[in-house]
Design a protein around this motif. Structure first.
Motif, PDB file in Angstrom:
ATOM      1  N   THR A  49       0.835  -1.198   0.000  1.00 49.91           N
ATOM      2  CA  THR A  49       0.000   0.000   0.000  1.00 49.91           C
ATOM      3  C   THR A  49       0.870   1.248   0.000  1.00 49.91           C
ATOM      4  O   THR A  49       0.607   2.206  -0.735  1.00 49.91           O
ATOM      5  N   ALA A  50       1.910   1.254   0.805  1.00 48.87           N
ATOM      6  CA  ALA A  50       2.795   2.415   0.891  1.00 48.87           C
ATOM      7  C   ALA A  50       3.548   2.641  -0.418  1.00 48.87           C
ATOM      8  O   ALA A  50       3.800   3.794  -0.806  1.00 48.87           O
ATOM      9  N   SER A  51       3.895   1.564  -1.118  1.00 48.03           N
ATOM     10  CA  SER A  51       4.632   1.710  -2.371  1.00 48.03           C
ATOM     11  C   SER A  51       3.719   2.014  -3.556  1.00 48.03           C
ATOM     12  O   SER A  51       4.192   2.361  -4.633  1.00 48.03           O
ATOM     13  N   GLY A  52       2.412   1.855  -3.379  1.00 47.72           N
ATOM     14  CA  GLY A  52       1.473   2.087  -4.467  1.00 47.72           C
ATOM     15  C   GLY A  52       1.300   0.893  -5.382  1.00 47.72           C
ATOM     16  O   GLY A  52       0.549   0.946  -6.353  1.00 47.72           O
ATOM     17  N   GLU A  53       1.953  -0.183  -5.071  1.00 48.31           N
ATOM     18  CA  GLU A  53       1.897  -1.388  -5.897  1.00 48.31           C
ATOM     19  C   GLU A  53       0.530  -2.076  -5.811  1.00 48.31           C
ATOM     20  O   GLU A  53       0.134  -2.813  -6.724  1.00 48.31           O
ATOM     21  N   ILE A  54      -0.213  -1.791  -4.762  1.00 51.21           N
ATOM     22  CA  ILE A  54      -1.511  -2.446  -4.579  1.00 51.21           C
ATOM     23  C   ILE A  54      -2.496  -2.057  -5.679  1.00 51.21           C
ATOM     24  O   ILE A  54      -3.374  -2.838  -6.036  1.00 51.21           O
ATOM     25  N   VAL A  55      -2.343  -0.878  -6.240  1.00 53.75           N
ATOM     26  CA  VAL A  55      -3.249  -0.440  -7.304  1.00 53.75           C
ATOM     27  C   VAL A  55      -3.129  -1.370  -8.510  1.00 53.75           C
ATOM     28  O   VAL A  55      -4.131  -1.779  -9.094  1.00 53.75           O
ATOM     29  N   ARG A  56      -1.910  -1.726  -8.864  1.00 55.11           N
ATOM     30  CA  ARG A  56      -1.692  -2.640  -9.990  1.00 55.11           C
ATOM     31  C   ARG A  56      -2.267  -4.019  -9.687  1.00 55.11           C
ATOM     32  O   ARG A  56      -2.927  -4.637 -10.526  1.00 55.11           O
ATOM     33  N   HIS A  57      -2.045  -4.501  -8.471  1.00 53.97           N
ATOM     34  CA  HIS A  57      -2.573  -5.812  -8.082  1.00 53.97           C
ATOM     35  C   HIS A  57      -4.101  -5.820  -8.099  1.00 53.97           C
ATOM     36  O   HIS A  57      -4.716  -6.790  -8.553  1.00 53.97           O
ATOM     37  N   LEU A  58      -4.705  -4.762  -7.599  1.00 52.86           N
ATOM     38  CA  LEU A  58      -6.159  -4.681  -7.605  1.00 52.86           C
ATOM     39  C   LEU A  58      -6.708  -4.609  -9.030  1.00 52.86           C
ATOM     40  O   LEU A  58      -7.733  -5.223  -9.340  1.00 52.86           O
ATOM     41  N   ALA A  59      -6.030  -3.869  -9.895  1.00 52.24           N
ATOM     42  CA  ALA A  59      -6.478  -3.761 -11.285  1.00 52.24           C
ATOM     43  C   ALA A  59      -6.448  -5.121 -11.976  1.00 52.24           C
ATOM     44  O   ALA A  59      -7.396  -5.493 -12.687  1.00 52.24           O
TER      45      ALA A  59
END
Length: 92
Positions: A49-59
């Motif tokens: 979440t802090a790195s912003g990588e979760i957005v890609r995983h959620l997409a």
């Protein structure tokens, strides 16, 4: 108000489940690959979440879910239409 209606009962149940998850993950009850400890899961969640990588995983996850739903809808509508069109199929 009975204990079943209390908000604290729900919180206590969640905390007990979290503790059981942690103990099962850290102990020898379940292999750590199958059930990692809750602390490791929450730590990884914080990191991505802090790195912003979760957005890609959620997409990616949402795309796969939508594609599966669309495929199931196309197949289901096709089979439903076929069963409705041919009398022999509806008696099966």
């Amino acid at each position: 108000m009975s204990w079943k209606d209390s908000r604290w009962t729900g919180i206590a149940v969640l905390l007990a489940l979290g503790l059981l998850w942690e103990v099962a993950g850290r102990g020898a009850w379940v292999h750590k690959v199958l059930l990692p400890p809750l602390s490791a899961v929450l730590g990884t969640l914080y990191d991505i979440t802090a790195s912003g990588e979760i957005v890609r995983h959620l997409a990616v996850s949402l795309w796969r879910a939508a594609a599966g739903y669309a495929a199931a809808a196309v197949i289901g509508i096709g089979l439903g239409g076929a069963l409705g069109y041919w009398r022999r199929g509806s008696g099966a």
